[in-house]
Structures are given as C-alpha cells and as structure tokens.
Design a protein around this motif. Structure first.
Motif, PDB file in Angstrom:
ATOM      1  N   ALA D  52      35.086 -24.804 -28.219  1.00 59.06           N
ATOM      2  CA  ALA D  52      34.844 -25.833 -29.235  1.00 59.06           C
ATOM      3  C   ALA D  52      33.494 -25.605 -29.914  1.00 59.06           C
ATOM      4  O   ALA D  52      33.320 -25.912 -31.093  1.00 59.06           O
ATOM      5  CB  ALA D  52      34.909 -27.215 -28.601  1.00 59.06           C
ATOM      6  N   ASP D  53      32.537 -25.052 -29.160  1.00 61.11           N
ATOM      7  CA  ASP D  53      31.215 -24.770 -29.721  1.00 61.11           C
ATOM      8  C   ASP D  53      31.207 -23.472 -30.525  1.00 61.11           C
ATOM      9  O   ASP D  53      30.163 -23.091 -31.066  1.00 61.11           O
ATOM     10  CB  ASP D  53      30.176 -24.646 -28.592  1.00 61.11           C
ATOM     11  CG  ASP D  53      29.778 -26.003 -28.020  1.00 61.11           C
ATOM     12  OD1 ASP D  53      30.357 -27.027 -28.443  1.00 61.11           O
ATOM     13  OD2 ASP D  53      28.886 -26.033 -27.166  1.00 61.11           O
ATOM     14  N   GLY D  54      32.376 -22.783 -30.584  1.00 61.14           N
ATOM     15  CA  GLY D  54      32.452 -21.586 -31.422  1.00 61.14           C
ATOM     16  C   GLY D  54      32.244 -20.283 -30.672  1.00 61.14           C
ATOM     17  O   GLY D  54      32.035 -19.237 -31.275  1.00 61.14           O
ATOM     18  N   TYR D  55      32.317 -20.347 -29.350  1.00 63.81           N
ATOM     19  CA  TYR D  55      32.116 -19.146 -28.546  1.00 63.81           C
ATOM     20  C   TYR D  55      33.428 -18.673 -27.928  1.00 63.81           C
ATOM     21  O   TYR D  55      34.362 -19.456 -27.734  1.00 63.81           O
ATOM     22  CB  TYR D  55      31.154 -19.416 -27.389  1.00 63.81           C
ATOM     23  CG  TYR D  55      29.794 -19.865 -27.806  1.00 63.81           C
ATOM     24  CD1 TYR D  55      28.822 -18.933 -28.158  1.00 63.81           C
ATOM     25  CD2 TYR D  55      29.464 -21.219 -27.838  1.00 63.81           C
ATOM     26  CE1 TYR D  55      27.546 -19.350 -28.529  1.00 63.81           C
ATOM     27  CE2 TYR D  55      28.208 -21.643 -28.208  1.00 63.81           C
ATOM     28  CZ  TYR D  55      27.250 -20.707 -28.559  1.00 63.81           C
ATOM     29  OH  TYR D  55      26.004 -21.118 -28.926  1.00 63.81           O
ATOM     30  N   GLU D  56      33.463 -17.431 -27.567  1.00 59.73           N
ATOM     31  CA  GLU D  56      34.543 -16.870 -26.758  1.00 59.73           C
ATOM     32  C   GLU D  56      33.853 -15.907 -25.783  1.00 59.73           C
ATOM     33  O   GLU D  56      32.855 -15.283 -26.125  1.00 59.73           O
ATOM     34  CB  GLU D  56      35.528 -16.121 -27.662  1.00 59.73           C
ATOM     35  CG  GLU D  56      36.908 -15.928 -27.136  1.00 59.73           C
ATOM     36  CD  GLU D  56      37.802 -17.184 -27.193  1.00 59.73           C
ATOM     37  OE1 GLU D  56      38.324 -17.550 -26.127  1.00 59.73           O
ATOM     38  OE2 GLU D  56      37.970 -17.783 -28.268  1.00 59.73           O
ATOM     39  N   ALA D  57      34.343 -15.807 -24.561  1.00 58.22           N
ATOM     40  CA  ALA D  57      33.773 -14.848 -23.607  1.00 58.22           C
ATOM     41  C   ALA D  57      34.786 -13.732 -23.383  1.00 58.22           C
ATOM     42  O   ALA D  57      35.886 -13.978 -22.895  1.00 58.22           O
ATOM     43  CB  ALA D  57      33.430 -15.538 -22.296  1.00 58.22           C
ATOM     44  N   LEU D  58      34.428 -12.537 -23.790  1.00 62.05           N
ATOM     45  CA  LEU D  58      35.317 -11.383 -23.596  1.00 62.05           C
ATOM     46  C   LEU D  58      35.058 -10.737 -22.244  1.00 62.05           C
ATOM     47  O   LEU D  58      33.913 -10.698 -21.782  1.00 62.05           O
ATOM     48  CB  LEU D  58      35.082 -10.349 -24.696  1.00 62.05           C
ATOM     49  CG  LEU D  58      35.315 -10.815 -26.135  1.00 62.05           C
ATOM     50  CD1 LEU D  58      35.007  -9.672 -27.102  1.00 62.05           C
ATOM     51  CD2 LEU D  58      36.749 -11.298 -26.319  1.00 62.05           C
ATOM     52  N   THR D  59      36.112 -10.244 -21.625  1.00 62.69           N
ATOM     53  CA  THR D  59      35.947  -9.464 -20.399  1.00 62.69           C
ATOM     54  C   THR D  59      35.709  -8.015 -20.805  1.00 62.69           C
ATOM     55  O   THR D  59      36.508  -7.437 -21.544  1.00 62.69           O
ATOM     56  CB  THR D  59      37.206  -9.568 -19.519  1.00 62.69           C
ATOM     57  OG1 THR D  59      37.403 -10.939 -19.179  1.00 62.69           O
ATOM     58  CG2 THR D  59      37.066  -8.747 -18.250  1.00 62.69           C
ATOM     59  N   ILE D  60      34.593  -7.443 -20.366  1.00 60.72           N
ATOM     60  CA  ILE D  60      34.290  -6.072 -20.792  1.00 60.72           C
ATOM     61  C   ILE D  60      34.357  -5.065 -19.643  1.00 60.72           C
ATOM     62  O   ILE D  60      34.329  -3.866 -19.877  1.00 60.72           O
ATOM     63  CB  ILE D  60      32.926  -5.989 -21.512  1.00 60.72           C
ATOM     64  CG1 ILE D  60      31.799  -6.545 -20.639  1.00 60.72           C
ATOM     65  CG2 ILE D  60      32.981  -6.753 -22.843  1.00 60.72           C
ATOM     66  CD1 ILE D  60      30.416  -6.377 -21.271  1.00 60.72           C
ATOM     67  N   GLU D  61      34.491  -5.550 -18.422  1.00 59.22           N
ATOM     68  CA  GLU D  61      34.616  -4.628 -17.296  1.00 59.22           C
ATOM     69  C   GLU D  61      35.172  -5.414 -16.118  1.00 59.22           C
ATOM     70  O   GLU D  61      34.927  -6.612 -15.981  1.00 59.22           O
ATOM     71  CB  GLU D  61      33.220  -4.066 -16.943  1.00 59.22           C
ATOM     72  CG  GLU D  61      33.263  -2.739 -16.231  1.00 59.22           C
ATOM     73  CD  GLU D  61      31.913  -2.005 -16.268  1.00 59.22           C
ATOM     74  OE1 GLU D  61      31.006  -2.433 -17.030  1.00 59.22           O
ATOM     75  OE2 GLU D  61      31.769  -1.022 -15.522  1.00 59.22           O
TER      76      GLU D  61
END
Lengths: 136, 136, 136, 136
Positions: D52-61
């Motif tokens: 909702a705050d405009g973030y996304e957390a990608l998994t990178i490893e």
C-alpha cells in the motif's frame, strides 16, 4: 454456513496468486484437499489412519465455481461435508467464504482403493460411521 | 482425437506427482491452462495480445474427470477446443490422452473482462473470428 | 552457453506467475528439476531407469540467484551440467537464459539412496560413466 | 529455537508431497515465504502495508538445506529472522523444525523496490525500525 457442520480456515499464500493478481484457479483444489484432511483429522488420526489401514482415497472428479476473485492474504473459511457415501464411493461438497460472502463452491468425488492393488474397496466401517455421525 | 482440431503435448513433471505416486489432481487444471495458452498462441501472439488489447480472461468454473492414474514422465496429449462463445463468455473442453488411452477429460468456463475495471466485456472480434475459423 | 553441453527449453506457465506479475521464486526449483530429468533422459530411460534399478536421488541442498524478473510466456533455456560426482553425492549447476540474457543461475546437491532403505549408495556405474562422457 | 524470536507453524499438505513420498524440494521456498508473511503480519498489516505504501520486496537469492525428509501431515515450525538490513537489501534466515529436530534450514535475500518503477529503494523507516526492535 447452513448445512455444514465443519469448516477450516486458511490464508491465501502469495505463491498461490498469479499475474492476474488473484488466487490461481488450480489452487482451489489444493484448498479443498486441505479441508478434506482437516475434516478427517477429527477421526482417529485422519487420513494417515486410513493409509495405515491399507486404504487410499483417489480423487475421481472435481468441480469448482469461482464466484468472486480471491486475493493474497485473504482469510478464507472452507466449509466441507461428505455426501453420497456408497460402497467405495463418496463425495465432498465445499463452500468457500470470506467474511460473510461466498467466494466459491464445488465438489469432489472419490473412490476408496486398496493401497497395494489400487482396486476399489468399501470405505472402512469406522470411517463410514464417524462420517455418518458427523454429518447427522 | 475426433472432434478436436488442436492438441498440445507435455510430460508429467516430478513436482506434479504426490505421495500416492500419481499426478496430483490440482495439476490437471494447470495442464488445461497450458493447453489454453498453446491454443491461443496460434492467433497473433495469443493470450499476451489479449492482455495488450486490455482484456483478461477469468476462469469462472472448472470440471475434471480423472479416468486413469497418470504417472511421472508420462507423455500426455491435451486436446482442447473452444465451445459456447456467447458475448463475454466461452468454454473450453479437454480430453487428455496417453498413447491411445483417454486418461482424463473436463471443461472450464471463462469470462472476458476489461483488464482495468474487471467488468465483463465481449470477446474481441479478431479472437472470436479466429476461434470460429479454428473450430469449423 | 559456454561450459554447458546440455540445455532444455520451457515456457513460463501462467500458473507459475504470482501477483508481482513475475514467475514465483519457488518455480525455479521446479525448472531445475525439469532440466535434471531432461538431462538424464539421454541415458537409457533416464530417471525412471535409475528408479527401476532401485535408486532414488534426493535433493539435499538448493541455491538460486534471481538476476532478472521472468514473465509469463517467456521462453527460457535451462542450461545444466553435473559436477562433483563423489560416491553417493553429486551436484548440478544451472544457468537460465532468455534470448542471450542470463536471468538466473544456481545449483542443487543430491544424494543417491537405495529406494527401500533410503541409505546413501554410490551412483550406479552406467550413470556415472554416461555423465562423465556427457560432461567431457 | 535459540537466536530466533519468531516462528510460525504449518502442516505439510498432501499436494506438497511428491512421488518420493516426501515434501517436494520447491515447497520449502513456499514455506519460507509463508513465514516471511507471518513475520511481517506483526507490523501494521504486514506485507500488504508495504504494498500500500508503494513498495514490493523481490526475492533475489534463495538457499535451502534439506537435512531430514519431511512427510505428509508433519507439523513444522518455521523459525525466521531478518538479518543484514542495508539500504534496499535484507536477508531472512530460517530453521525448520519438527518436534525438537531440525529438518531444514536456509536463507533468502531480498531487495525492496518501488512498485511502479521496480527500482531499488530503501526499506521504509517504520518497517526497518519494527524489524530492528523485533530482532533485538
């Protein structure tokens, strides 16, 4: 949910969503299975007892109606009941709710088989009785 | 397969099996989807074109009959056809074969929606025509 | 891909995407497995032969680096090679490419076990030799 | 579990097993994700607030060590902690236990990105602080 004596709860996992931003249609069959396992857990040790006794229950038919989109982290109730127990065959019916809204329903048909031969065999007596009591 | 002008092939992945030693019942809905995507690939760029044009196709109902167990590494043909195109709605029918044996069948119902509003909208003309030609 | 004598191709399935609009991180381990199966298919009947001979290969470690997001319908090449064959243990290394771009890499470690006892056992001679020839 | 202030519980689903009779190796990454979501649920509304705050957390490893086979219906605890928060990057570490036995461990690395541009961006202050407090 009227007509249902059993339900289990789950949250929609992120892995269960797809690029449409909603829960993927195949996932509902996994949730139905989760509900079947939880349903049986009330009797002896549930599905594991069935396996230990030499049985396996195969899914022979499935049906889902997707009534409302379901989203990541939604808290769902899966209402489930066993109907039509006849010899080796029985069916489960399901209603999926989010708060007070029905978001999906469906049913699955199953055949009890001997674990070794995979031949159809009657539902064990203890389970047929437990189910009959649970649904009455 | 008589009555089907289209099929696609796939092999059962190890990840798609379960502890019963057979393909898991939910996987069939994934295979049906793989067939839908391959079906549409013959027209423009397929589903991606549909999305680029601002459409999304939601799955609103699914049905599978599991006729024969399917095992790891089995080579399957998924025969698929579109039926009942009416406004925003259409259905796919499927027959799954291994060699000359039918191992499953089923159908799914879909609604075309506007990608932004998620409101039902008619199947785009180019796709309705392509499908009509493919199924004739 | 330099250093790799084998690769297999696959398309990203819609079911493999998530609500971030990209392929889900767990799916890469399924793709790695698809590549292992395809890799072994070149020798006798592949993994099924291994099982028929009384072996099973367990995955004991996995590692993935997600370098670029991967999208629905992307056509990917999974390059795979076997390294470090030592007694019951071996590893696979992977590079995932889309066109000429590396989108992920990683490795998995495996232990060959006796199918009945699940105790570690040396890789069968025919497979060790086939792999050594394939990687030379 | 020493060194971990957080854990969540889950049961191995039948759909998560494979024809080796154990939980499939890719499933562990889904469980790690379930633990991350539960971990974040303690802060505001968790991952949904982040989105909702405009973030996304990608998994990178990602990394998993499979130490003991895990079976259908096993009750597991996923212990998780956040480590190495640095700008846009952070890692989770996991230990998976069944009763008092460690059955797997691992870690995942993540990058916080702007939801629209997918460009790396610092972890929001409220979350960095909440995590620091939770891990102290």
């Amino acid at each position: 949910m009227e007509g249902f004596n059993f339900s289990t709860e789950l949250s929609v996992r992120f892995a269960e969503t797809d690029a449409q931003g909603i829960a993927h249609n195949a996932t509902y069959l996994v949730w139905y299975e989760v509900a079947r396992i939880a349903y049986l857990h009330r009797f002896r040790e549930g599905y594991k007892s069935l396996q230990a006794d030499g049985y396996e229950a195969l899914t022979i038919e499935s049906h889902v109606r997707y009534l409302k989109p379901v989203f990541f982290d939604d808290r769902l109730h899966v209402h489930a009941r066993v109907v039509d127990v006849r010899g080796a065959r029985f069916r489960y019916e399901y209603v999926l709710t989010r708060d007070d809204e029905i978001v999906a329903d469906g049913w699955t048909a199953h055949a009890v088989v001997d674990r070794e031969t995979l031949r159809p065999t009657r539902l064990p007596e203890w389970l047929a009785e437990a189910v009959a009591a649970a649904e009455s």
